[in-house]
Write a protein that holds these residues in place. Structure first.
Motif, PDB file in Angstrom:
ATOM      1  N   ILE A  51      -1.099  15.118   5.871  1.00 41.12           N
ATOM      2  CA  ILE A  51      -1.884  14.632   4.733  1.00 41.12           C
ATOM      3  C   ILE A  51      -2.780  15.777   4.284  1.00 41.12           C
ATOM      4  O   ILE A  51      -3.697  16.171   5.009  1.00 41.12           O
ATOM      5  CB  ILE A  51      -2.760  13.417   5.096  1.00 41.12           C
ATOM      6  CG1 ILE A  51      -1.912  12.269   5.648  1.00 41.12           C
ATOM      7  CG2 ILE A  51      -3.541  12.946   3.874  1.00 41.12           C
ATOM      8  CD1 ILE A  51      -2.734  11.071   6.089  1.00 41.12           C
ATOM      9  N   ASP A  52      -2.502  16.323   3.116  1.00 40.88           N
ATOM     10  CA  ASP A  52      -3.367  17.381   2.602  1.00 40.88           C
ATOM     11  C   ASP A  52      -4.754  16.793   2.335  1.00 40.88           C
ATOM     12  O   ASP A  52      -4.873  15.779   1.644  1.00 40.88           O
ATOM     13  CB  ASP A  52      -2.778  17.951   1.302  1.00 40.88           C
ATOM     14  CG  ASP A  52      -3.471  19.232   0.869  1.00 40.88           C
ATOM     15  OD1 ASP A  52      -4.707  19.194   0.685  1.00 40.88           O
ATOM     16  OD2 ASP A  52      -2.793  20.256   0.712  1.00 40.88           O
ATOM     17  N   PRO A  53      -5.812  17.397   2.895  1.00 39.78           N
ATOM     18  CA  PRO A  53      -7.167  16.838   2.735  1.00 39.78           C
ATOM     19  C   PRO A  53      -7.621  16.738   1.283  1.00 39.78           C
ATOM     20  O   PRO A  53      -8.529  15.961   0.969  1.00 39.78           O
ATOM     21  CB  PRO A  53      -8.046  17.812   3.529  1.00 39.78           C
ATOM     22  CG  PRO A  53      -7.239  19.063   3.684  1.00 39.78           C
ATOM     23  CD  PRO A  53      -5.815  18.620   3.722  1.00 39.78           C
ATOM     24  N   GLN A  54      -6.985  17.501   0.371  1.00 37.40           N
ATOM     25  CA  GLN A  54      -7.379  17.446  -1.037  1.00 37.40           C
ATOM     26  C   GLN A  54      -7.043  16.098  -1.675  1.00 37.40           C
ATOM     27  O   GLN A  54      -7.575  15.761  -2.733  1.00 37.40           O
ATOM     28  CB  GLN A  54      -6.697  18.573  -1.818  1.00 37.40           C
ATOM     29  CG  GLN A  54      -7.149  19.967  -1.394  1.00 37.40           C
ATOM     30  CD  GLN A  54      -6.452  21.055  -2.187  1.00 37.40           C
ATOM     31  OE1 GLN A  54      -6.915  21.471  -3.239  1.00 37.40           O
ATOM     32  NE2 GLN A  54      -5.327  21.523  -1.673  1.00 37.40           N
ATOM     33  N   PHE A  55      -6.160  15.323  -1.034  1.00 32.98           N
ATOM     34  CA  PHE A  55      -5.864  13.990  -1.550  1.00 32.98           C
ATOM     35  C   PHE A  55      -7.029  13.027  -1.322  1.00 32.98           C
ATOM     36  O   PHE A  55      -7.096  11.964  -1.931  1.00 32.98           O
ATOM     37  CB  PHE A  55      -4.608  13.422  -0.883  1.00 32.98           C
ATOM     38  CG  PHE A  55      -3.327  13.867  -1.518  1.00 32.98           C
ATOM     39  CD1 PHE A  55      -2.917  13.339  -2.728  1.00 32.98           C
ATOM     40  CD2 PHE A  55      -2.535  14.824  -0.908  1.00 32.98           C
ATOM     41  CE1 PHE A  55      -1.732  13.747  -3.316  1.00 32.98           C
ATOM     42  CE2 PHE A  55      -1.347  15.239  -1.488  1.00 32.98           C
ATOM     43  CZ  PHE A  55      -0.948  14.703  -2.702  1.00 32.98           C
ATOM     44  N   ASN A  56      -7.904  13.386  -0.387  1.00 29.90           N
ATOM     45  CA  ASN A  56      -9.070  12.543  -0.101  1.00 29.90           C
ATOM     46  C   ASN A  56      -8.654  11.120   0.277  1.00 29.90           C
ATOM     47  O   ASN A  56      -9.196  10.131  -0.227  1.00 29.90           O
ATOM     48  CB  ASN A  56     -10.022  12.509  -1.305  1.00 29.90           C
ATOM     49  CG  ASN A  56     -11.407  12.002  -0.932  1.00 29.90           C
ATOM     50  OD1 ASN A  56     -11.843  12.161   0.211  1.00 29.90           O
ATOM     51  ND2 ASN A  56     -12.094  11.391  -1.873  1.00 29.90           N
ATOM     52  N   ILE A  57      -7.675  11.025   1.175  1.00 30.09           N
ATOM     53  CA  ILE A  57      -7.203   9.734   1.660  1.00 30.09           C
ATOM     54  C   ILE A  57      -7.099   9.807   3.182  1.00 30.09           C
ATOM     55  O   ILE A  57      -6.637  10.813   3.729  1.00 30.09           O
ATOM     56  CB  ILE A  57      -5.838   9.368   1.033  1.00 30.09           C
ATOM     57  CG1 ILE A  57      -5.387   7.976   1.488  1.00 30.09           C
ATOM     58  CG2 ILE A  57      -4.775  10.395   1.355  1.00 30.09           C
ATOM     59  CD1 ILE A  57      -4.123   7.496   0.788  1.00 30.09           C
ATOM     60  N   THR A  58      -7.570   8.781   3.871  1.00 34.77           N
ATOM     61  CA  THR A  58      -7.544   8.786   5.330  1.00 34.77           C
ATOM     62  C   THR A  58      -6.176   8.344   5.837  1.00 34.77           C
ATOM     63  O   THR A  58      -5.388   7.728   5.112  1.00 34.77           O
ATOM     64  CB  THR A  58      -8.609   7.844   5.903  1.00 34.77           C
ATOM     65  OG1 THR A  58      -8.274   6.486   5.546  1.00 34.77           O
ATOM     66  CG2 THR A  58      -9.991   8.189   5.361  1.00 34.77           C
ATOM     67  N   GLN A  59      -5.923   8.641   7.099  1.00 37.23           N
ATOM     68  CA  GLN A  59      -4.655   8.246   7.700  1.00 37.23           C
ATOM     69  C   GLN A  59      -4.541   6.726   7.764  1.00 37.23           C
ATOM     70  O   GLN A  59      -3.459   6.168   7.529  1.00 37.23           O
ATOM     71  CB  GLN A  59      -4.522   8.839   9.107  1.00 37.23           C
ATOM     72  CG  GLN A  59      -3.190   8.495   9.777  1.00 37.23           C
ATOM     73  CD  GLN A  59      -2.860   9.417  10.925  1.00 37.23           C
ATOM     74  OE1 GLN A  59      -3.294  10.549  10.946  1.00 37.23           O
ATOM     75  NE2 GLN A  59      -2.087   8.945  11.874  1.00 37.23           N
ATOM     76  N   ASN A  60      -5.649   6.040   8.050  1.00 35.77           N
ATOM     77  CA  ASN A  60      -5.614   4.574   8.116  1.00 35.77           C
ATOM     78  C   ASN A  60      -5.293   3.967   6.753  1.00 35.77           C
ATOM     79  O   ASN A  60      -4.532   2.997   6.660  1.00 35.77           O
ATOM     80  CB  ASN A  60      -6.950   4.030   8.626  1.00 35.77           C
ATOM     81  CG  ASN A  60      -7.108   4.205  10.123  1.00 35.77           C
ATOM     82  OD1 ASN A  60      -6.120   4.325  10.850  1.00 35.77           O
ATOM     83  ND2 ASN A  60      -8.343   4.226  10.603  1.00 35.77           N
ATOM     84  N   THR A  61      -5.876   4.541   5.694  1.00 33.44           N
ATOM     85  CA  THR A  61      -5.594   4.035   4.346  1.00 33.44           C
ATOM     86  C   THR A  61      -4.133   4.246   3.990  1.00 33.44           C
ATOM     87  O   THR A  61      -3.467   3.347   3.457  1.00 33.44           O
ATOM     88  CB  THR A  61      -6.491   4.731   3.308  1.00 33.44           C
ATOM     89  OG1 THR A  61      -7.862   4.464   3.621  1.00 33.44           O
ATOM     90  CG2 THR A  61      -6.196   4.226   1.908  1.00 33.44           C
ATOM     91  N   LEU A  62      -3.612   5.440   4.288  1.00 32.34           N
ATOM     92  CA  LEU A  62      -2.202   5.714   4.008  1.00 32.34           C
ATOM     93  C   LEU A  62      -1.306   4.787   4.826  1.00 32.34           C
ATOM     94  O   LEU A  62      -0.289   4.293   4.322  1.00 32.34           O
ATOM     95  CB  LEU A  62      -1.872   7.174   4.315  1.00 32.34           C
ATOM     96  CG  LEU A  62      -0.408   7.584   4.103  1.00 32.34           C
ATOM     97  CD1 LEU A  62       0.036   7.311   2.671  1.00 32.34           C
ATOM     98  CD2 LEU A  62      -0.205   9.058   4.454  1.00 32.34           C
ATOM     99  N   LYS A  63      -1.693   4.531   6.062  1.00 24.25           N
ATOM    100  CA  LYS A  63      -0.903   3.637   6.913  1.00 24.25           C
ATOM    101  C   LYS A  63      -0.847   2.233   6.311  1.00 24.25           C
ATOM    102  O   LYS A  63       0.202   1.576   6.314  1.00 24.25           O
ATOM    103  CB  LYS A  63      -1.509   3.591   8.314  1.00 24.25           C
ATOM    104  CG  LYS A  63      -0.699   2.782   9.323  1.00 24.25           C
ATOM    105  CD  LYS A  63      -1.338   2.836  10.699  1.00 24.25           C
ATOM    106  CE  LYS A  63      -0.575   1.960  11.688  1.00 24.25           C
ATOM    107  NZ  LYS A  63      -1.221   1.968  13.027  1.00 24.25           N
TER     108      LYS A  63
END
Length: 311
Positions: A51-63
């Motif tokens: 997850i590129d940090p520039q997306f500003n999305i956490t792993q839990n949110t993506l999950k």
């Protein structure tokens, strides 16, 4: 001993036949189960890799969004086609590129423009109200002045009051003119932001012509890569789309279909989506597949042989 050997195998064969006849239903069922299979018998396990940090999305949110995306297919087939596993075989990746930066700029600028337009509309309504009130008061003052002029002049007290009212109205006219200038400046800001927005959209469209994919699925390495998205729903749609490719689904031309090559905010499968995944999950016969593979191989060999003979 020789007599025993002579009758052993016939007796064994008879025993096998009798046992087979006794349990014929179970045997037929077992063989049928072995011969038939579905590509959807085993779920595809997926994991989050990059997850590129520039997306500003956490792993839990993506999950969570992956769960929504995978459930599109799970619910459509009433099967577990996808499930999360930190050691899963399907790799999910968010790869930030220039298009995502432009998408964010476009969204931010559009939000600013919409906010400015709302403020401008409210201020314009206020301006119209103040202008109408001021015009009414100016008309009332002019009517009073005309009245006393026809009378040959106003008494001193009335005259002083008229002068005071006139000065007050002049002050308010000046304030209204200042307010008008402020509105004009706001219009210029809105127009400048709209120009910037159009420029970003034009650049974005140019990039899309070169590289239109919001995401890709690479079968050789079993990897999904998402490059840009404009909203939560659009990300879920693109994830479901690429996961559909990992199942073996192709593109569908039905509008708003998950497998339509053009992304949208739709997170509900269309009937064409459901029909395609249902066909994919139908039971197949192993012998039919083997026979089909042999036929295709033989057909290819004959074609090559004919090509050699004609040279």
């Amino acid at each position: 001993m020789k007599r025993i050997r002579k009758w052993f195998f016939p007796a064994l064969l008879i025993a096998v036949v009798l046992v087979g006849f006794r349990y014929r239903t179970d045997i037929v069922t077992a063989v049928t189960r072995w011969l038939t299979f579905s590509f959807c018998d085993r779920p595809i396990t997926y994991k989050i890799d990059q997850i590129d940090p520039q997306f500003n999305i956490t792993q839990n949110t993506l999950k969570q969004q992956l769960t929504i995306a995978s459930d599109i297919w799970n619910i459509a087939t009433k099967k577990t086609l996808f499930e999360y596993d930190q050691n899963g075989s399907l790799s999910i990746n968010l790869i930030y590129d220039g298009r995502q930066r432009l998408v964010e700029n476009i969204n931010d600028t559009n939000n600013v423009v919409e906010s400015q337009k709302l403020t401008f509309e409210q201020e314009s309504q206020r301006y119209d109200r103040l202008k109408a009130e001021l015009e009414a008061e100016v008309q009332q003052l002019n009517d009073k002045i005309d009245y006393w002029n026809r009378k040959g002049g106003a008494p001193k007290d009335e005259y002083d009051q008229l002068v005071k009212s006139q000065k007050n109205l002049q002050k308010r006219i000046t304030e209204l003119n200042d307010f008008t200038q402020k509105l004009n400046q706001n219009v210029e800001k809105v127009n400048q932001n709209i120009t910037n927005l159009n420029s970003n959209v034009s650049t974005f469209n140019s990039l899309l012509k070169v590289s239109p994919e919001m995401g890709t699925y690479t079968s050789g390495v079993n990897k999904v890569e998402i490059y840009f998205y404009g909203s939560k729903e659009e990300l879920e749609h693109v994830l479901a789309h690429e996961m559909g490719h990992s199942l073996g689904l192709g593109h569908i031309q039905e509008a708003n279909a998950i497998m339509n090559p053009t992304a949208s905010n739709s997170v509900k499968p269309t009937q064409d989506d459901i029909n395609e995944v249902a066909a994919l999950c139908e039971n197949k016969n192993r012998l039919d597949l083997v026979a089909n593979d042999l036929y295709n191989s033989l057909y290819t060999l004959i074609g090559r042989f004919q090509t050699v003979l004609t040279k």
